[in-house]
Design a protein around this motif. Structure first.
Motif, PDB file in Angstrom:
ATOM      1  N   VAL A 187       0.847  -1.191   0.000  1.00 45.12           N
ATOM      2  CA  VAL A 187       0.000   0.000   0.000  1.00 45.12           C
ATOM      3  C   VAL A 187       0.883   1.242   0.000  1.00 45.12           C
ATOM      4  O   VAL A 187       1.885   1.312   0.718  1.00 45.12           O
ATOM      5  CB  VAL A 187      -0.915   0.015   1.247  1.00 45.12           C
ATOM      6  N   ALA A 188       0.523   2.207  -0.820  1.00 46.39           N
ATOM      7  CA  ALA A 188       1.167   3.521  -0.776  1.00 46.39           C
ATOM      8  C   ALA A 188       0.068   4.558  -0.636  1.00 46.39           C
ATOM      9  O   ALA A 188      -1.087   4.323  -1.000  1.00 46.39           O
ATOM     10  CB  ALA A 188       1.999   3.770  -2.032  1.00 46.39           C
ATOM     11  N   GLY A 189       0.419   5.718  -0.103  1.00 50.71           N
ATOM     12  CA  GLY A 189      -0.571   6.773   0.050  1.00 50.71           C
ATOM     13  C   GLY A 189       0.040   7.981   0.708  1.00 50.71           C
ATOM     14  O   GLY A 189       1.259   8.102   0.825  1.00 50.71           O
ATOM     15  N   TYR A 190      -0.832   8.895   1.125  1.00 52.22           N
ATOM     16  CA  TYR A 190      -0.335  10.048   1.872  1.00 52.22           C
ATOM     17  C   TYR A 190      -1.404  10.544   2.836  1.00 52.22           C
ATOM     18  O   TYR A 190      -2.599  10.332   2.639  1.00 52.22           O
ATOM     19  CB  TYR A 190       0.131  11.167   0.939  1.00 52.22           C
ATOM     20  N   ALA A 191      -0.930  11.174   3.888  1.00 54.40           N
ATOM     21  CA  ALA A 191      -1.789  11.834   4.861  1.00 54.40           C
ATOM     22  C   ALA A 191      -1.402  13.305   4.874  1.00 54.40           C
ATOM     23  O   ALA A 191      -0.215  13.645   4.762  1.00 54.40           O
ATOM     24  CB  ALA A 191      -1.617  11.221   6.240  1.00 54.40           C
ATOM     25  N   PHE A 192      -2.386  14.180   5.005  1.00 52.45           N
ATOM     26  CA  PHE A 192      -2.130  15.612   4.850  1.00 52.45           C
ATOM     27  C   PHE A 192      -1.135  16.140   5.872  1.00 52.45           C
ATOM     28  O   PHE A 192      -0.381  17.062   5.591  1.00 52.45           O
ATOM     29  CB  PHE A 192      -3.451  16.381   4.949  1.00 52.45           C
ATOM     30  N   SER A 193      -1.096  15.561   7.054  1.00 49.32           N
ATOM     31  CA  SER A 193      -0.199  16.072   8.096  1.00 49.32           C
ATOM     32  C   SER A 193       1.177  15.404   8.084  1.00 49.32           C
ATOM     33  O   SER A 193       2.106  15.904   8.729  1.00 49.32           O
ATOM     34  CB  SER A 193      -0.840  15.871   9.469  1.00 49.32           C
ATOM     35  N   LEU A 194       1.312  14.287   7.371  1.00 50.00           N
ATOM     36  CA  LEU A 194       2.550  13.503   7.448  1.00 50.00           C
ATOM     37  C   LEU A 194       3.352  13.471   6.154  1.00 50.00           C
ATOM     38  O   LEU A 194       4.572  13.368   6.168  1.00 50.00           O
ATOM     39  CB  LEU A 194       2.209  12.056   7.831  1.00 50.00           C
ATOM     40  N   GLY A 195       2.673  13.496   5.030  1.00 51.87           N
ATOM     41  CA  GLY A 195       3.332  13.268   3.760  1.00 51.87           C
ATOM     42  C   GLY A 195       3.065  11.854   3.268  1.00 51.87           C
ATOM     43  O   GLY A 195       2.149  11.165   3.738  1.00 51.87           O
ATOM     44  N   ALA A 196       3.872  11.409   2.306  1.00 49.33           N
ATOM     45  CA  ALA A 196       3.661  10.104   1.685  1.00 49.33           C
ATOM     46  C   ALA A 196       4.192   8.983   2.567  1.00 49.33           C
ATOM     47  O   ALA A 196       5.145   9.165   3.328  1.00 49.33           O
ATOM     48  CB  ALA A 196       4.342  10.061   0.324  1.00 49.33           C
TER      49      ALA A 196
END
Length: 354
Positions: A187-196
């Motif tokens: 799984v790959a992705g990103y969270a607005f507060s953390l980055g990818a």
């Protein structure tokens, strides 16, 4: 083989080998006889798989929309993706399955739907009937992943039979921007507060230098952007390949991607392959270059076929760009090189006897 023909064949083979890395393209309209001004609607094609099946959406200017697939037999609407205005293709796999975001009813919540490519209505793979499920990715095993919850704070995973929440190990309250899935279930992705980030074998790891992620291939390459907003490909060894155009949200198995950049006052589609970027309009055969301006590349498959949006004689049109010669021709070229090599060895063996 006639010995006088060998130098000529070698010269032709050398010329072909030099020309092969830089493909030229012919362009066709995905939706023939389509005129947005006449129908009051807009068609887009955003995905193409390795079998040449395409998927996209249409919207009527009063707000209604829908999704469809396109193959050699024509255009096929996807049914069963909600009864609202919003319908959006998220991903397409090599089995012809399509992941779609659809509005359950007008001005209502968004759900994730999976169309299995068999002509039957899509199925709702969301977990909770009264909550959001959206975005995400679909792999070639028919498994899907997406973002759940009105606060975009949960992940869900569909295993081909049913969906369940997936705990990624993100800090509580993290808002997830996107999630992707390859055939190895990474799984790959990103969270607005953390980055990818990457989630693999039950472990979460942040991707240094990457603010977001929008695609992952089976080689472990991840397409996204840096914290300065520059599109980039992160290789499996952690190195970054910075791109000089705005990339789409698709990456093929060879590490190629497409997108767009401003060229003067115009917007041109671009292709990244094998370490170089190309303006798609510079790759067109002359007859097509006289009629088309390719404005944006949206997806490229492993055969080098590209879909996107462009202008055909000044009118907006979704396009399919196909390499010339097509990939099968390269197999013939290689076959020819093999024959030439065999003939050359035969000459060398006969030389002492002569």
């Amino acid at each position: 083989m006639n010995s006088h023909a060998i130098p000529l064949l070698l010269a032709l083979a050398a010329a072909s080998a030099q020309a092969a890395p830089l493909l030229t393209y012919r362009v066709t309209s995905v939706v023939p006889d389509y005129d947005s001004e006449v129908c009051g609607c807009e068609y887009t094609v955003s995905e193409i798989n390795n079998q040449g099946v395409m998927a996209g959406g249409f919207s009527v200017f009063d707000g209604f929309g829908g999704t469809y697939t396109v193959d050699e037999s024509g255009l096929h609407p996807i049914r069963g993706t909600g009864n609202g205005f919003v319908h959006h293709v998220v991903d397409l796999n090599d089995r012809g399955e399509v992941l779609v975001n659809g509005e359950v009813s007008r001005n209502d919540i968004i759900h994730s739907y999976l169309y299995r490519g068999d002509g039957r209505p899509a199925i709702d793979i969301s977990i909770e009937a009264l909550d959001y499920s959206r975005d995400g990715g679909l792999n070639n095993r028919g498994h899907a992943i997406g973002v759940a919850g009105s606060g975009r704070d949960r992940a869900f995973y569909y295993d081909g039979t049913q969906s369940r929440y997936l705990e990624l190990g993100l800090p509580t309250g993290s808002r997830i921007g996107d999630l992707l899935l390859n055939d190895a279930e990474t799984v790959a992705g990103y969270a607005f507060s953390l980055g990818a980030f990457k989630y693999e074998d039950g472990r979460l790891s942040l991707l240094e230098g990457m603010a977001d992620a929008h695609a992952i291939n089976d080689a472990g390459q991840i397409l996204g952007a840096t914290f300065t907003g520059q599109s980039a490909i992160r290789n499996a060894d952690g190195s970054l390949q910075l791109l000089d155009f705005r990339a789409s949200e698709n990456l093929n198995g060879l590490g190629w991607t497409v997108g767009w950049a401003g060229v003067g006052a115009a917007r041109h589609g671009f292709l990244y392959r094998d370490g170089r970027s190309y303006d798609l309009n510079s790759l067109l055969v002359a007859s097509d270059a006289a009629q088309w301006v390719l404005s944006e590349g949206l997806d490229v498959n492993d055969k080098g076929q590209i879909v996107g949006t462009g202008l055909f004689n000044g009118k907006a049109m979704p396009f399919l760009a196909t390499p010339v010669p097509e990939p099968g021709s390269y197999a013939l070229m290689l076959c020819g090189l093999g024959v030439i090599g065999w003939a050359t060895r035969q000459r060398r063996r006969r030389a002492p006897a002569a």
